[in-house]
Every structure is written in C-alpha cells, then in structure tokens.
Design an enzyme around this catalytic site. Sequence first.
Site, PDB file in Angstrom:
ATOM      1  N   SER A 265       0.858  -1.193   0.000  1.00  0.00           N
ATOM      2  CA  SER A 265       0.000   0.000   0.000  1.00  0.00           C
ATOM      3  C   SER A 265       0.889   1.236   0.000  1.00  0.00           C
ATOM      4  CB  SER A 265      -0.867  -0.008   1.270  1.00  0.00           C
ATOM      5  OG  SER A 265      -1.497   1.236   1.452  1.00  0.00           O
TER       6      SER A 265
ATOM      7  N   TYR B 208      -1.886  -1.056  10.158  1.00  0.00           N
ATOM      8  CA  TYR B 208      -1.940  -1.441   8.741  1.00  0.00           C
ATOM      9  C   TYR B 208      -0.714  -0.900   8.002  1.00  0.00           C
ATOM     10  CZ  TYR B 208      -3.687  -2.073   3.983  1.00  0.00           C
ATOM     11  OH  TYR B 208      -3.823  -2.454   2.667  1.00  0.00           O
TER      12      TYR B 208
END
Length: 253
Positions: free
Chosen positions: A152, A165
């Site tokens: 990401s 995350y």
Amino acid sequence: MHYQPKSDLLNHRIILVTGASDGIGREAALTYARYGAEVILMGRNPEKLQQVEQAIRQLNQCPAHTVVFDLAEATPERCQQVAEQLSQQFPRLDGVLHNAGILGEIVPLAELDPQVWQQVMNINLDATFFLTQALLPLLLKSDAGSLVFTTSSVGRTGRAGWGAYAVSKFATEGMMQVLADEYKTQALRVNCINPGGTRTKMRASAFPQEDANKLKTPADLMPLYLYLMGDDSRRKTGISFDAQPGRKPGAAE
C-alpha cells in the site's frame, strides 16, 4: 498498465491466491483461471470460496481447488501442514499471490487498541511469513516461480491514522526485498503490488464517505496481476509495482 497478455499466458501454471473469496483476490483467481492457470483458492469462508470455484468451472478451464484456512489461526505448524497437503496434490507452485489482509482501525497510534495492533500484525505479517516459508519449497520447484505480496502507499510513506496497517505494509515491503535478494540467482522472483484505491469492502470501511464509483474496480487492475504471474516478468524481482501509477493517495475526488 497497457499490457496485452496472450490468452494462453498461464497455461500449465499452478497459482495459489490467498483472500480468494472476495474483492481483488477473487478477481485475480478468476483472471488467472481465464488465462489458463490451475488455481488454488485460499480463504476462510467455505461458501464464498465454493462460489468462486463454481465461477471458474463455468469458464471451462482447469478446475479450481479450495483450501479453507483462516490466517488469524495460522501457526508455523499449521502452515507446514497446509504445504504438506498441497505437495501431495501438486508437483509445484508457479505462483503465490498474498492478497489476504485486514485493515484494523483508522485511529492515531496513541489510541490504537493493542489487541487490534496484534490482530493486524498476526494476519498481515506473521501469517504471511509463516505461509511463505512453508510454500517456498513448492515455489522453488517451478522453473519460473513468482511470489507476489500486496502492499500500500501507506507502507512506503507513513500517514497519520493508518496505524498497524501501515506498519504491517512497511514490513511486507521489507520481507519482499529480503526474499528477492536471497533468491536473485534462482528461478524465483519476488515483488509487491500496491493496488491503490479500489472498489472493495476493505476500502469502503477505510473511506466510508467516498464515492466508490470514482474508484477503479478490481478487474481494472488485472493487467499488472497477470504480468507478474506470466513469463513477461521473468527478470523482474525486488520491485514494488503500482497498479494505478500516478494516482494520488487518499480519498477519491
């Protein structure tokens, strides 16, 4: 990515996809099957996996196989058992797409529940490592193995609120780079894909106010997912690819 794969790109390839019951994982599994691969679907929801298996059967390609496995319960021993079962059924793995992951909570680190931190690290990092380690012998039996992790933009530049995350994705990038360096003289390539903002349930939970119609669908991203599993990417390793290069991180506008 303007990539035009041949229709038989993945013929005779055996590819395992984690998180294959939904979103990007489901789309990747269907796409790999469409291009000739024999697909192993891994996920925690047997009903959803069965639906994907049936969808693949309707393509009249190789039948898919399902492995019901909840990464939240992954241990090194359990992952070794899964690898052992696969090795009895398949001669090798030509590709593994690590797509499964959880978001956790979008809150400042100071307010992040330590249990949520542990859950995210457990699934996004520990389970991914245990499974990778267990599957490496099967991947190394391929003459052109491809191991792909999901990353990401918050795993490259930290962003406020993205907590566990983001940290798990920084670690995923590191794991990819280490493995790529360790296998650079062998027939295994190791890379990351950053899908970017995509119309999925996880995305909706991160950006509930966002207009999902302004986002790319999982199907839009598939050229890159195909490229990294096929022969055209044979010499690419240690790279973190963007499925939507030039897209600004954050909510769609």
